[in-house]
Every structure is written in C-alpha cells, then in structure tokens.
Design an enzyme around this catalytic site. Structure first.
Site, short mmCIF file in Angstrom:
data_model
loop_
_atom_site.label_atom_id
_atom_site.label_comp_id
_atom_site.label_asym_id
_atom_site.label_seq_id
_atom_site.Cartn_x
_atom_site.Cartn_y
_atom_site.Cartn_z
N GLU A 173 -2.39 2.43 -6.66
CA GLU A 173 -2.85 1.53 -5.46
C GLU A 173 -3.94 0.67 -6.17
O GLU A 173 -5.11 0.52 -5.54
CB GLU A 173 -3.24 2.25 -4.32
CG GLU A 173 -2.02 2.88 -3.50
CD GLU A 173 -2.49 3.36 -2.17
OE1 GLU A 173 -3.63 3.54 -1.93
OE2 GLU A 173 -1.60 3.79 -1.28
N GLU A 292 5.03 6.67 -2.46
CA GLU A 292 4.22 7.44 -1.34
C GLU A 292 5.25 6.86 -0.05
O GLU A 292 4.76 5.76 0.23
CB GLU A 292 2.84 7.02 -1.40
CG GLU A 292 2.02 7.60 -2.57
CD GLU A 292 0.66 7.53 -2.31
OE1 GLU A 292 -0.08 7.35 -1.10
OE2 GLU A 292 -0.24 7.53 -3.37
O1 AHR Z 1 -1.61 10.18 0.35
C1 AHR Z 1 -2.90 9.80 0.73
C2 AHR Z 1 -3.41 8.57 0.09
O2 AHR Z 1 -2.75 7.51 0.59
C3 AHR Z 1 -3.23 8.45 -1.77
O3 AHR Z 1 -4.26 9.07 -2.29
C4 AHR Z 1 -3.31 7.14 -1.73
O4 AHR Z 1 -2.59 6.71 -2.85
C5 AHR Z 1 -2.86 6.44 -0.50
O5 AHR Z 1 -3.42 5.47 0.03
#
Ligand code: AHR
Length: 515
Positions: A173, A292
């Site tokens: 990110e 994610e």
């Molecule tokens: O999964 C929780 C968080 O969400 C992670 O650390 C991040 O990559 C995202 O913003």
C-alpha cells in the site's frame, strides 16, 4: 418467491482457478502472530510455540498460500531483527500499529509454520523505510543455497536448506499516507523496479507483485497503477489489489450489493494493466494479486486512538466479530474472485487469526470459527477447477454503497445488483459446484439451472448458511451459532438442477457426475 434461470455450458469457461486464489494473510498486528498462531506455553502449543488447535482450524479452512509479515507493518520492518537466536532479537516500536514488536517470531519461524500447515509462503519486502538492498539480501538469505554471507547466516541460524520462497510482494500500500515512507507512483515505481531486478538476479525463479493502489476509493487509484506498471511492467508478473467492504451506513442491501463493486475494481485494473501492455505492443498479461480482501469496519482505529494505549505487545486490536450479514457479503466476494479467476490468480483473505479473521483465539484458551470461516472453507475446498460463464436471468435492485474513504462522492452506485450472485465451477471429476448468494432479505429464491454438456448429475452435497438474526455471531461460548446446515430439496433431473435458496443466504451445492 424470486425466480432465477441459469445456463452454464461445460465448454464456456472463464478460466481455471490458480491454487493461489485461496490464500490468506498473517501480519505482525495485534494478536495475529502472538497469541494467534504462536503462543509458547499454551496447553495446545508444540515445542516451537505453534498452537495445534489453531493449526487444525487452519487445515480445515484450507488456505493455500500465506502472505507475511505485513501489511502496514512491513513498511517499517527490518527483517534482520526477526532471525537468529530469539534472545538476541531487538524489541522495536512498530509505527504501523503503535505497538512494541518483540521479534520472537520471524521469517524462519514463519517458514516452519507454513510447512506445518502445508501452505506456500509469500513474503513481502519493506519498500518503505528500507529498499532494494534489504530486499535483495532477504532473497539471498531465504533462497540462496549457501556459500555467501546471507545464505550462510541462514544455515548458521539452523535452516540448512533454502526456503525456496517463490512469491514476493514489492512493499505494501505504498500510496497510503498512513504508510511509513509512503511514495508517489513514480518514486515507488523506480524503487520497485530496481528491487525486482536485483531480487530476480539472485533467484530467477521468483514471481513478483507490484503494489497497486491501496483501494479503489483512493484518489491515486488508476493513475497509480498506470505509472507503476509503466516502470515495472517488464519486471513483475502481478499487480496487487486491496478491498475491505463495510456496512457503516447500516444499509444491508447496499452492503450485499457491494461485492459487485469488487467486480468493477478488478475489471478496471485489468483494463489499466492491458492498456500499459498495449502501449508497449506487448502480449504479456499482468495478473492480479488480490492480496488483501475482507469485510472490515467496526474495529478501524486511527493513530490517535492507538497511541493512547502506550506501545503494548500484541494488544487485542482489529478483533472484528463477524455477523451472519458479514458472511453474506464475504461470500459475495468469494464469488467475485471466482468469476475473475482468469486474471485474479492470487488472493489473500486478510487476515487469518484474531485480526479481522476467520479464526479467533483466547489467550491461553480456546479457538473457534467466526461466521466468515465457513464460506471461505467451502470456497477453498470446492471452488477449485474450471469456472464457467453463468448466464443468470434474475431481477435485481439498485443500491448506493457508502465508503467514507471515497475520494469525491462517498456513495458508490450499483445500478443493478442481481438478487442471485453466483459462480459455477466444474471440477476435474466431471462434477459441478455452485456458489449461490440470495441477496433478498425477505424472499426465497428458486434457481432453475441447466448444466449443458454435463450429462447426468447427482447431488453430492448441499449446504446453506442463514440465520433469523443477521447480526448473529459466533463466540467461544457459542462457536456454532452460525454455521452451514443441509439445504433440503435440491432436485436434479439429467442436466437440470432446481433448488430453493432461503432469504438472505449463502449456499453451496455440489453435483457429481452420475456413474
Ligand atoms: O489488514 C490490515 C491492514 O489493512 C494492512 O496492514 C494494510 O495493508 C491494510 O490497510
């Protein structure tokens, strides 16, 4: 009752699922590692500190690949802190989650844990506070057989054989202002391509994922992917996507429609990646790593809230308790991923234990399945195969999904969300597995499906998940309050399948080829 007519044809396929589509994620965050997968002294922990009760649930959940060690955490992580004798490892402040990281669990323990769970490891490198040099050293430490300082250090630490980690994420990110040393697309594109180049020079067999924008709701989305891929196109195989769905607006129909926005997101990233390819007259196709994805909104915290807690070790943060309703939206996400399996080759449920997770644990106590555990386990077990292009004729509804992190309009419209969202997967044995989400909150939905080219099918299993109370949850005391039950009344006649889905339900119907 709503009526849906569905046609699938054995020859009309979207693609074959990659085993890596069914992955998950472990971050040094809250009680995911410590008191989650790793709790030395727990009655069910082995001598390495791996909780066997958690491992049993992980095996049942059946993720195929595991991303580690972050997440936001990785952008400040010195991987060297997590290897070598545990007593010599430094404790550090973690600025991602405002906690103290004891570093008693690190890369080698993660690899051992993956082996114990029979899961492929996926490592992310720090392209925030570190860069290409630390990244290439980690590849050398993990994957080089020996005879160099880093590879011999691994051997000295007790791991004689190389770990052979194949899948690597180039940071996390990196367009997010919350990230340590966030970057512009050009800054990131440059560091990512140089890191990729050197990592691959050390081990040409690795596969690399560049960071996409942290979400479709980011102002950077689109331009970010375009610029990053302009830099990295020749050096990476994947671009990443992240999505967390929410029901902040307490608008259940919109929440259940929101997985359709994930479909749009995937299609937009594919379009951008292919436009970059077109500019280069290249036939190479960048694949998508949805590394994610989940439902997450109740336990989001800002840094001010986190800092008040005074740098604890493994605090119980982001411990989202999932409801029946969440499991429905979650199931919709599973369907979206299947229906894009030709380009989404890799995906990681974020996360695995305690932190926005399908598995919960009590420190020193029990482990149990959250509501979202069930759709994932069914999806991972029965979703592997050839995903067919289903033609679904069913009415739908319009919705406006609220996302407080949106750039301009905080409402994202879904013009027509079909009441039935579904995926159909043909398995290698001639069977057909159906994943079915009835989004109507009040009405049953009757499905009349023709499975062209399948000959005779027979019901091999049919389960549904529903609850009178959409807010119902599981807990240590009531671990099975929300769980799949048999779906009665599925009828098969040749290649015709008929089923009635309860209102607001997630169902999986498994059909086997008749002998
Ligand atoms: O999964 C929780 C968080 O969400 C992670 O650390 C991040 O990559 C995202 O913003």
């Amino acid at each position: 009752m709503i009526k849906a007519n569905v046609l699938v044809d054995r020859d009309f396929a979207i693609g074959d699922t990659d085993p890596r589509l069914f992955g998950a994620f472990i971050e040094h965050l809250g009680r995911c590692v410590y008191e989650g997968i790793y709790e030395p002294g727990h009655p069910k922990a082995d001598k390495r500190g791996f909780r066997q009760d958690v491992l049993e649930l992980v095996r049942e959940l059946a993720p195929t690949i595991m991303r580690y060690p972050g997440g936001n955490f990785v952008s400040g992580y010195n991987w060297e802190d997590g290897v070598g004798p545990a007593k010599d490892r430094p404790r550090r402040l973690d600025l991602a989650w405002m906690t103290t990281e004891p570093n008693t669990f690190g890369t080698n323990e993660f690899i051992d844990w993956c082996k114990a769970a029979s899961i492929e490891p996926m490592l992310a490198v720090n392209l925030g506070t570190r860069g290409a040099d630390a990244a290439r050293n980690l590849v050398e430490y993990c994957n080089h057989p020996g005879g160099t300082a880093w590879s011999d250090l691994r051997r000295k630490h007790g791991w004689k054989d190389p770990h052979g980690v194949k899948f690597w994420c180039l940071g996390n990110e990196m367009d997010g202002p919350w990230q340590m040393e966030a970057k512009t697309a050009t800054e990131y594109g440059r560091v990512a391509v140089e890191a990729a180049k050197m990592m691959r020079w050390i081990d040409p067999s690795i596969e690399l994922a560049a960071c996409g924008s942290s979400g479709r709701n980011m102002p950077t989305f689109g331009q970010w992917e375009d610029t990053v891929l302009d830099h990295c196109f020749d050096q990476v195989e994947y671009i990443s996507l992240h999505t967390y769905l929410n029901d902040y607006a307490k608008d259940t129909p919109a929440f259940l429609a929101s997985p359709d926005l994930m479909d749009s997101f995937i299609e937009e990233v594919v379009a951008i990646a292919d436009a970059v390819a077109a500019k280069r007259r290249s036939r190479k196709r960048i694949m998508l790593s949805f590394d994610e994805w989940n439902v997450w909104y109740r336990t989001r915290r800002n840094r001010k809230e986190r800092v008040k807690e005074g740098w604890p070790v493994a605090p119980p943060i982001l411990e989202e308790i999932y409801t029946m309703k969440d499991a429905l939206a979650f199931g919709g996400m599973c369907i979206s991923l299947l229906n894009h399996c030709d380009r989404v080759r890799v995906a990681c449920l974020a996360q695995l234990v305690n932190v926005i997770a399908p598995i919960m644990t009590e420190t020193g106590g029990a482990a149990w399945r959250q509501t979202i555990f069930h759709p994932f386990a069914q999806w991972s077990r029965h979703g592997r195969g050839r995903v067919l292009r289903a033609r679904v004729s069913v009415p739908g509804y319009a919705a406006r999904y609220f996302d407080p992190r949106g750039p301009v309009d905080q409402y994202f419209p879904v013009d027509e969300a079909p009441w039935l969202k579904m995926a159909a997967v043909a398995d290698a044995a001639g069977g057909l597995n159906l994943f079915l989400l009835n989004r109507h909150l009040k009405q049953e939905l009757s499905v009349d499906l023709r499975a062209r080219g399948f000959g005779g099918l027979a019901v091999a299993g049919a389960e549904t998940m529903r609850h009178d109370n959409l807010e119902a949850t599981n807990s240590a005391k009531s671990p099975n309050r929300v769980a799949p039950k048999a779906l009665a009344g599925v009828r098969v006649d040749g290649d015709r399948v008929r089923a009635v889905l309860p209102a607001a339900s997630w169902s999986v119907v498994r059909l086997a080829a008749q002998a």
